[in-house]
Design an enzyme around this catalytic site. Structure first.
Site, PDB file in Angstrom:
ATOM      1  N   GLY A 212       9.175 -29.252  14.896  1.00  0.00           N
ATOM      2  CA  GLY A 212       9.199 -29.020  13.448  1.00  0.00           C
ATOM      3  C   GLY A 212       9.499 -27.568  13.094  1.00  0.00           C
ATOM      4  O   GLY A 212      10.291 -27.280  12.189  1.00  0.00           O
ATOM      5  N   CYS A 213       8.889 -26.657  13.811  1.00  0.00           N
ATOM      6  CA  CYS A 213       9.091 -25.233  13.538  1.00  0.00           C
ATOM      7  C   CYS A 213      10.509 -24.796  13.892  1.00  0.00           C
ATOM      8  O   CYS A 213      11.093 -23.944  13.222  1.00  0.00           O
ATOM      9  CB  CYS A 213       8.048 -24.396  14.273  1.00  0.00           C
ATOM     10  SG  CYS A 213       6.373 -24.753  13.672  1.00  0.00           S
ATOM     11  N   THR A 214      11.073 -25.400  14.918  1.00  0.00           N
ATOM     12  CA  THR A 214      12.465 -25.108  15.277  1.00  0.00           C
ATOM     13  C   THR A 214      13.401 -25.622  14.194  1.00  0.00           C
ATOM     14  O   THR A 214      14.323 -24.917  13.775  1.00  0.00           O
ATOM     15  CB  THR A 214      12.807 -25.726  16.645  1.00  0.00           C
ATOM     16  OG1 THR A 214      11.954 -25.133  17.629  1.00  0.00           O
ATOM     17  CG2 THR A 214      14.261 -25.488  17.018  1.00  0.00           C
TER      18      THR A 214
END
Length: 159
Positions: free
Chosen positions: A48-50
């Site tokens: 998700g952060c990527t």
């Protein structure tokens, strides 16, 4: 229970100084006179952060052409941020907030629900700070995917 005080439009943005991926200290005051998108994300190099970081990367030129700078903040150590930035070709500052002091000051640390389970941690959030250091918009519990497009619409930036 940790109840983070959330920021609202017009609030003074809390000052901060944190280390970036290279260990250099970066302060909010370094961006004085610019509009800054400060986004908080839980952990570098996770799916998700990527997705979110690459979305900011892919929209960076457009955001900058409208006067916005971008800063990402997570509890990760500078070494993890350096790897994340390198792996994903991220060219905006990623700052390390290992004690989550800045996240707490911005209301981005507290209780959250994930798949029905309550935990305490970083709440994916985006705070836009105007040129005078005041909150232009504060968005909490944002989704990783599609958030930058929504933010652009909210800021009146054409896609």
């Amino acid at each position: 229970m940790i109840d983070a005080t959330r920021l609202s439009t017009g609030d003074a943005a809390p000052a901060f100084t944190l280390k970036d991926a290279e260990g250099k200290e970066i302060s909010l005051k370094d961006f004085s006179g610019s509009k800054v998108v400060v986004y908080f994300y839980p952990k570098a190099s996770t799916p998700g952060c990527t997705t979110q970081a690459c979305d900011f990367r892919d929209n960076l030129a457009s955001l900058e052409s409208h006067g916005y700078r971008v800063i990402g903040i997570s509890p990760d150590k500078p070494e993890a941020l350096q790897k994340f930035a390198g792996d994903q070709s991220l060219t905006f500052p990623l700052l390390s907030d290992p004690n989550h002091d800045v996240a707490e000051a911005y209301g981005a640390w507290g209780e959250k629900k994930n798949y029905g389970k309550v935990s305490v941690g970083l709440i994916r959030s985006t705070i836009v700070v105007d040129e005078s250091g005041r909150v232009e918009t504060a968005q909490y519990n944002v989704r990783a995917k599609g958030h930058v497009a929504k933010l652009r619409r909210d800021l009146g930036i054409d896609a």
